[in-house]
Write a protein that holds these residues in place. Structure first.
Motif, PDB file in Angstrom:
ATOM      1  N   GLY A 314       0.796  -1.237   0.000  1.00  0.00           N
ATOM      2  CA  GLY A 314       0.000   0.000   0.000  1.00  0.00           C
ATOM      3  C   GLY A 314       0.821   1.276   0.000  1.00  0.00           C
ATOM      4  O   GLY A 314       0.288   2.365   0.186  1.00  0.00           O
ATOM      5  N   VAL A 315       2.145   1.145  -0.219  1.00  0.00           N
ATOM      6  CA  VAL A 315       2.999   2.338  -0.291  1.00  0.00           C
ATOM      7  C   VAL A 315       2.940   2.896  -1.708  1.00  0.00           C
ATOM      8  O   VAL A 315       3.017   2.150  -2.680  1.00  0.00           O
ATOM      9  N   ARG A 316       2.801   4.206  -1.834  1.00  0.00           N
ATOM     10  CA  ARG A 316       2.771   4.844  -3.153  1.00  0.00           C
ATOM     11  C   ARG A 316       4.206   5.069  -3.640  1.00  0.00           C
ATOM     12  O   ARG A 316       5.056   5.547  -2.875  1.00  0.00           O
ATOM     13  N   VAL A 317       4.456   4.729  -4.913  1.00  0.00           N
ATOM     14  CA  VAL A 317       5.811   4.808  -5.464  1.00  0.00           C
ATOM     15  C   VAL A 317       5.810   5.654  -6.736  1.00  0.00           C
ATOM     16  O   VAL A 317       4.980   5.439  -7.631  1.00  0.00           O
ATOM     17  N   GLY A 318       6.727   6.618  -6.805  1.00  0.00           N
ATOM     18  CA  GLY A 318       6.926   7.418  -8.008  1.00  0.00           C
ATOM     19  C   GLY A 318       8.316   7.181  -8.573  1.00  0.00           C
ATOM     20  O   GLY A 318       9.066   6.336  -8.075  1.00  0.00           O
ATOM     21  N   ILE A 319       8.644   7.923  -9.631  1.00  0.00           N
ATOM     22  CA  ILE A 319       9.932   7.760 -10.305  1.00  0.00           C
ATOM     23  C   ILE A 319      10.727   9.060 -10.218  1.00  0.00           C
ATOM     24  O   ILE A 319      10.164  10.150 -10.349  1.00  0.00           O
TER      25      ILE A 319
END
Ligand SMILES: [Zn+2]
Length: 449
Positions: A314-319
């Motif tokens: 449930g962790v949000r991940v970006g680049i």
């Protein structure tokens, strides 16, 4: 550097678009997406101007969640080649200590231009070195971003733990806590826009556990809460960092972060490689997001962020492209491909090109704390990246969206921010790239001499 904004613009009949129910394109009005036009229909909006997009693959504008613009002046520096993070930093700090305002302006302009030409519409920057004479580094980058028309979340970074006090950086690149906090408050008051269509936002960003005191970590978190701005730092990047935290703070980096009041939804962290399962759960519960920087992590041999494990928890991940001394490029579309390849090699074919595109758009938007960017949807900002598939590398490709990632797209044909074209025909209107490269290269040579 922006073109006239029509009352409404129909991006008509795209070759492909990353949105469901928009086969005939989208209508933009007032800087936002007003309408998705499904197959067999025409816009409900009257009197639209038309942009024929038959040769274009349309993406939500890509969002970069970690960078150090100033490092474009120190790419592929011989003394820093083939080193891991700590010796790499130690080789570069003395060079960065010689930054000037003119060099910073060129570095920041060049980094943002490079990002925009790769399809980026929103970027963060983590600027944490303020050698004497460059105290207005954030002011310089705000001015550069406004000239280019790029949407930004600039972070007022900091370092106050030098070698004299057991930290990694030399004295010449750190500031004291009072100076840092006062300037943080100043740049937030002066530049931070809190509205949903903000073009310039400010966050606060002490650099890392090994270059910042516990006192500054805590006071920065308190200040960010009081001012209502986001918090950013590097964490869990290397095993060296784990050892440093164990030796100095007698705990792991995430425990230290928690102790400093940093484990909450206001925070996004760069790298996030060396977490154990329990720590990933804690990140999910806290709502803390992660910026995955695949190229930098591979160049510095730091490891690979466990993106699927993070997302499944449930962790949000970006680049993020990370700084240009460890990537050494600022090309966000190439970073999408790098993320796809690295995560597929780790997790297998359950990782698709669509995941990588999602990380760099919706995932990255979550890192910035925004819900008005990162997707093509009614009401979202008109931030778009349009790519053509007319180069050798795309010839013979089937699925246009997959081709962008798999064949290695690297340059957008058109980019729009808030309804304004900021890249047209692969160029930034009003910016002489040749002149910028000449001046930037000369500044880099002077800095490295
Ligand atoms: Zn970084």
């Amino acid at each position: 550097m922006t073109s006239d904004r029509p009352t409404a613009l129909w991006i008509k009949d795209p070759l492909a678009i990353r949105a469901d129910g928009a086969e005939r394109g989208i209508v933009l009005r007032g800087g936002r997406i007003a309408e998705l036009v499904p197959a067999g229909r025409s816009p409900a909006t009257a009197d639209t101007k038309i942009f024929e997009a038959g040769e274009h693959v349309v993406l939500p504008g890509l969002i970069n969640t970690h960078h150090h613009f100033y490092q474009t002046l120190t790419r592929a520096v011989p003394a820093a080649l083939d080193r891991e993070l700590f010796p790499w930093l130690t080789a570069l700090y003395p060079v960065w200590a010689r930054l000037t305002p003119e060099a910073l302006d060129l570095a920041m302009t060049l980094a943002m231009a490079e990002l925009m030409l790769s399809g980026c519409t929103t970027t963060t920057d983590h600027h944490y070195v303020f050698p004497a004479g460059t105290e207005d580094g954030i002011d310089i980058e705000v001015a550069a971003a406004k000239r280019l028309g790029l949407r930004v979340l600039l972070t007022r970074g900091s370092m106050n733990l030098s070698q004299r006090d057991g930290g990694l950086p030399p004295d010449s690149v750190v500031q004291d806590e009072d100076t840092i906090l006062a300037d943080s408050e100043r740049v937030v008051a002066r530049y931070h826009e809190s509205g949903p269509d903000a073009m310039v936002q400010i966050a606060l960003a002490p650099c890392s556990p090994f270059s910042v005191t516990t006192s500054l970590m805590r006071s920065t978190a308190a200040l960010a809460q009081r001012l209502g701005v986001r918090l950013h730092t590097h964490l869990a990047e290397t095993e060296d960092e784990n050892r440093y935290c164990q030796e100095v703070y007698h705990c792991r980096p995430l425990d230290y972060l928690d102790e400093c009041g940093w484990l909450n939804e206001r925070v996004w962290l760069a790298h996030g490689i060396h977490f154990n399962a329990g720590e990933i759960e804690r990140l999910a519960v806290a709502g803390t997001a992660i910026s995955h920087c695949p190229c930098s992590n591979q160049v510095l041999a730091s490891g690979a962020c466990p993106v699927c494990a993070l997302e499944e928890a449930g962790v949000r991940v970006g680049i993020g492209v990370d700084g240009s001394a460890s990537n050494d490029a600022s090309n966000l579309m190439q970073e999408v491909r790098a993320a796809f390849l690295l995560q597929r090699s780790r997790y297998g074919v359950k990782v698709s090109h669509k995941d990588a595109l999602r990380w760099a758009t919706k995932g990255s938007a979550a890192c910035t704390g925004r819900s008005d960017i990162g997707e093509i949807a009614v009401g979202a900002m008109a931030d778009l990246a349009l790519f053509k598939l007319d180069e050798l590398r795309f010839s013979g490709s089937g699925d246009p969206l997959a081709a962008l990632v798999l064949c290695g797209a690297y340059r957008a044909d058109r980019v729009m921010v808030g309804g304004n074209w900021v890249v047209e025909n692969g160029q930034i209107p009003g910016l002489d790239l040749g002149d910028l490269i000449r001046r930037h290269s000369a500044a880099a040579r002077r800095l490295q001499a």
